[in-house]
Design a protein around this motif. Structure first.
Motif, PDB file in Angstrom:
ATOM      1  N   MET A   1    -100.848  -6.700 -51.259  1.00  0.00           N
ATOM      2  CA  MET A   1    -100.843  -7.212 -52.611  1.00  0.00           C
ATOM      3  C   MET A   1     -99.820  -8.336 -52.717  1.00  0.00           C
ATOM      4  SD  MET A   1    -101.308  -3.786 -54.981  1.00  0.00           S
ATOM      5  CE  MET A   1    -100.344  -4.364 -56.296  1.00  0.00           C
ATOM      6  N   SER A   2    -100.144  -9.278 -53.534  1.00  0.00           N
ATOM      7  CA  SER A   2     -99.228 -10.397 -53.710  1.00  0.00           C
ATOM      8  C   SER A   2     -98.117 -10.023 -54.686  1.00  0.00           C
ATOM      9  CB  SER A   2     -99.982 -11.620 -54.227  1.00  0.00           C
ATOM     10  OG  SER A   2    -100.399 -11.398 -55.549  1.00  0.00           O
ATOM     11  N   PHE A   3     -97.055 -10.805 -54.639  1.00  0.00           N
ATOM     12  CA  PHE A   3     -95.910 -10.565 -55.516  1.00  0.00           C
ATOM     13  C   PHE A   3     -96.308 -10.694 -56.975  1.00  0.00           C
ATOM     14  CE2 PHE A   3     -92.268 -12.230 -57.898  1.00  0.00           C
ATOM     15  CZ  PHE A   3     -91.421 -11.145 -57.773  1.00  0.00           C
ATOM     16  N   HIS A   4     -97.216 -11.619 -57.265  1.00  0.00           N
ATOM     17  CA  HIS A   4     -97.639 -11.842 -58.650  1.00  0.00           C
ATOM     18  C   HIS A   4     -98.334 -10.598 -59.228  1.00  0.00           C
ATOM     19  CE1 HIS A   4     -98.785 -14.046 -62.183  1.00  0.00           C
ATOM     20  NE2 HIS A   4    -100.063 -13.735 -61.988  1.00  0.00           N
ATOM     21  N   LEU A   5     -99.186  -9.953 -58.440  1.00  0.00           N
ATOM     22  CA  LEU A   5     -99.867  -8.753 -58.918  1.00  0.00           C
ATOM     23  C   LEU A   5     -98.904  -7.593 -59.121  1.00  0.00           C
ATOM     24  CD1 LEU A   5    -103.139  -8.815 -56.795  1.00  0.00           C
ATOM     25  CD2 LEU A   5    -102.852  -9.373 -59.199  1.00  0.00           C
ATOM     26  N   ILE A   6     -97.917  -7.481 -58.236  1.00  0.00           N
ATOM     27  CA  ILE A   6     -96.906  -6.434 -58.396  1.00  0.00           C
ATOM     28  C   ILE A   6     -96.083  -6.692 -59.650  1.00  0.00           C
ATOM     29  CG2 ILE A   6     -94.830  -5.446 -57.370  1.00  0.00           C
ATOM     30  CD1 ILE A   6     -96.143  -5.922 -54.633  1.00  0.00           C
ATOM     31  N   ALA A   7     -95.749  -7.957 -59.910  1.00  0.00           N
ATOM     32  CA  ALA A   7     -94.990  -8.301 -61.113  1.00  0.00           C
ATOM     33  C   ALA A   7     -95.800  -7.961 -62.367  1.00  0.00           C
ATOM     34  CB  ALA A   7     -94.609  -9.778 -61.094  1.00  0.00           C
ATOM     35  N   LEU A   8     -97.087  -8.235 -62.352  1.00  0.00           N
ATOM     36  CA  LEU A   8     -97.930  -7.893 -63.497  1.00  0.00           C
ATOM     37  C   LEU A   8     -98.004  -6.387 -63.713  1.00  0.00           C
ATOM     38  CD1 LEU A   8    -100.884 -10.405 -63.147  1.00  0.00           C
ATOM     39  CD2 LEU A   8     -99.020 -10.454 -64.812  1.00  0.00           C
ATOM     40  N   LEU A   9     -98.059  -5.628 -62.639  1.00  0.00           N
ATOM     41  CA  LEU A   9     -98.081  -4.172 -62.733  1.00  0.00           C
ATOM     42  C   LEU A   9     -96.777  -3.644 -63.332  1.00  0.00           C
ATOM     43  CD1 LEU A   9     -99.622  -1.545 -62.062  1.00  0.00           C
ATOM     44  CD2 LEU A   9     -98.457  -1.579 -59.860  1.00  0.00           C
ATOM     45  N   VAL A  10     -95.652  -4.213 -62.900  1.00  0.00           N
ATOM     46  CA  VAL A  10     -94.351  -3.801 -63.435  1.00  0.00           C
ATOM     47  C   VAL A  10     -94.247  -4.165 -64.912  1.00  0.00           C
ATOM     48  CG1 VAL A  10     -91.869  -4.243 -63.282  1.00  0.00           C
ATOM     49  CG2 VAL A  10     -93.181  -3.849 -61.210  1.00  0.00           C
ATOM     50  N   ILE A  11     -94.725  -5.343 -65.284  1.00  0.00           N
ATOM     51  CA  ILE A  11     -94.699  -5.761 -66.695  1.00  0.00           C
ATOM     52  C   ILE A  11     -95.546  -4.818 -67.541  1.00  0.00           C
ATOM     53  CG2 ILE A  11     -95.487  -7.565 -68.279  1.00  0.00           C
ATOM     54  CD1 ILE A  11     -94.566  -9.606 -66.179  1.00  0.00           C
ATOM     55  N   PHE A  12     -96.718  -4.458 -67.055  1.00  0.00           N
ATOM     56  CA  PHE A  12     -97.585  -3.524 -67.772  1.00  0.00           C
ATOM     57  C   PHE A  12     -96.897  -2.171 -67.966  1.00  0.00           C
ATOM     58  CE2 PHE A  12    -101.005  -0.303 -67.699  1.00  0.00           C
ATOM     59  CZ  PHE A  12    -101.686  -0.688 -68.841  1.00  0.00           C
ATOM     60  N   ALA A  13     -96.234  -1.677 -66.915  1.00  0.00           N
ATOM     61  CA  ALA A  13     -95.531  -0.397 -67.002  1.00  0.00           C
ATOM     62  C   ALA A  13     -94.364  -0.477 -67.983  1.00  0.00           C
ATOM     63  CB  ALA A  13     -95.036   0.017 -65.624  1.00  0.00           C
ATOM     64  N   LEU A  14     -93.654  -1.599 -67.989  1.00  0.00           N
ATOM     65  CA  LEU A  14     -92.526  -1.751 -68.908  1.00  0.00           C
ATOM     66  C   LEU A  14     -92.987  -1.831 -70.361  1.00  0.00           C
ATOM     67  CD1 LEU A  14     -90.211  -4.161 -66.911  1.00  0.00           C
ATOM     68  CD2 LEU A  14     -89.710  -1.805 -67.568  1.00  0.00           C
ATOM     69  N   PHE A  15     -94.116  -2.486 -70.612  1.00  0.00           N
ATOM     70  CA  PHE A  15     -94.658  -2.512 -71.973  1.00  0.00           C
ATOM     71  C   PHE A  15     -95.032  -1.101 -72.437  1.00  0.00           C
ATOM     72  CE2 PHE A  15     -95.691  -7.178 -71.849  1.00  0.00           C
ATOM     73  CZ  PHE A  15     -94.973  -7.489 -72.987  1.00  0.00           C
ATOM     74  N   GLY A  16     -95.621  -0.317 -71.556  1.00  0.00           N
ATOM     75  CA  GLY A  16     -95.958   1.058 -71.906  1.00  0.00           C
ATOM     76  C   GLY A  16     -94.729   1.899 -72.189  1.00  0.00           C
ATOM     77  N   THR A  17     -93.698   1.727 -71.387  1.00  0.00           N
ATOM     78  CA  THR A  17     -92.455   2.454 -71.606  1.00  0.00           C
ATOM     79  C   THR A  17     -91.807   2.053 -72.920  1.00  0.00           C
ATOM     80  OG1 THR A  17     -92.137   2.528 -69.212  1.00  0.00           O
ATOM     81  CG2 THR A  17     -90.235   3.028 -70.572  1.00  0.00           C
ATOM     82  N   SER A  18     -91.819   0.767 -73.201  1.00  0.00           N
ATOM     83  CA  SER A  18     -91.248   0.275 -74.455  1.00  0.00           C
ATOM     84  C   SER A  18     -92.017   0.826 -75.656  1.00  0.00           C
ATOM     85  CB  SER A  18     -91.273  -1.253 -74.466  1.00  0.00           C
ATOM     86  OG  SER A  18     -90.765  -1.749 -75.663  1.00  0.00           O
ATOM     87  N   ALA A  19     -93.323   0.861 -75.568  1.00  0.00           N
ATOM     88  CA  ALA A  19     -94.132   1.415 -76.661  1.00  0.00           C
ATOM     89  C   ALA A  19     -93.843   2.899 -76.860  1.00  0.00           C
ATOM     90  CB  ALA A  19     -95.612   1.197 -76.371  1.00  0.00           C
ATOM     91  N   THR A  20     -93.617   3.623 -75.769  1.00  0.00           N
ATOM     92  CA  THR A  20     -93.291   5.036 -75.865  1.00  0.00           C
ATOM     93  C   THR A  20     -91.971   5.250 -76.594  1.00  0.00           C
ATOM     94  OG1 THR A  20     -94.495   5.485 -73.823  1.00  0.00           O
ATOM     95  CG2 THR A  20     -92.898   7.143 -74.534  1.00  0.00           C
ATOM     96  N   TYR A  21     -90.976   4.424 -76.268  1.00  0.00           N
ATOM     97  CA  TYR A  21     -89.683   4.539 -76.955  1.00  0.00           C
ATOM     98  C   TYR A  21     -89.815   4.204 -78.439  1.00  0.00           C
ATOM     99  CZ  TYR A  21     -87.017   5.239 -72.667  1.00  0.00           C
ATOM    100  OH  TYR A  21     -86.503   5.745 -71.508  1.00  0.00           O
ATOM    101  N   LEU A  22     -90.633   3.240 -78.772  1.00  0.00           N
ATOM    102  CA  LEU A  22     -90.821   2.904 -80.185  1.00  0.00           C
ATOM    103  C   LEU A  22     -91.521   4.027 -80.943  1.00  0.00           C
ATOM    104  CD1 LEU A  22     -91.739  -0.873 -79.943  1.00  0.00           C
ATOM    105  CD2 LEU A  22     -89.625   0.120 -80.810  1.00  0.00           C
ATOM    106  N   ILE A  23     -92.492   4.668 -80.310  1.00  0.00           N
ATOM    107  CA  ILE A  23     -93.172   5.808 -80.935  1.00  0.00           C
ATOM    108  C   ILE A  23     -92.197   6.975 -81.114  1.00  0.00           C
ATOM    109  CG2 ILE A  23     -94.969   7.554 -80.591  1.00  0.00           C
ATOM    110  CD1 ILE A  23     -96.029   4.842 -81.460  1.00  0.00           C
ATOM    111  N   ARG A  24     -91.342   7.212 -80.118  1.00  0.00           N
ATOM    112  CA  ARG A  24     -90.340   8.272 -80.247  1.00  0.00           C
ATOM    113  C   ARG A  24     -89.383   7.976 -81.402  1.00  0.00           C
ATOM    114  NH1 ARG A  24     -88.282   9.655 -74.134  1.00  0.00           N
ATOM    115  NH2 ARG A  24     -90.235  10.515 -73.382  1.00  0.00           N
TER     116      ARG A  24
END
Length: 61
Positions: A1-24
């Motif tokens: 996998m390229s670095f760009h795809l890994i970066a997109l995956l990490v960004i997606f995971a961070l958005f999900g984590t951030s949304a979870t904290y906001l819901i909490r």
């Protein structure tokens, strides 16, 4: 996998984590009637990490 795809995956995971904290935060404020600032701080840290990963990803192109 390229670095760009890994970066997109990490960004997606961070958005999900951030949304979870906001819901909490909303749950603790509306249901428990407590103001838990730690959730807002954690969501802000996730947002800053998203920006950092985005900048690193653009610089690596």
């Amino acid at each position: 996998m390229s670095f760009h795809l890994i970066a997109l995956l990490v960004i997606f995971a961070l958005f999900g984590t951030s949304a979870t904290y906001l819901i909490r935060f909303m749950y603790s404020y509306w249901v428990k009637k407590r103001l838990e600032v730690k959730y807002i701080i954690n969501a802000s840290i996730c947002g800053l990490l998203v920006m950092l990963v985005s900048v690193i990803s653009e610089l690596a192109r």
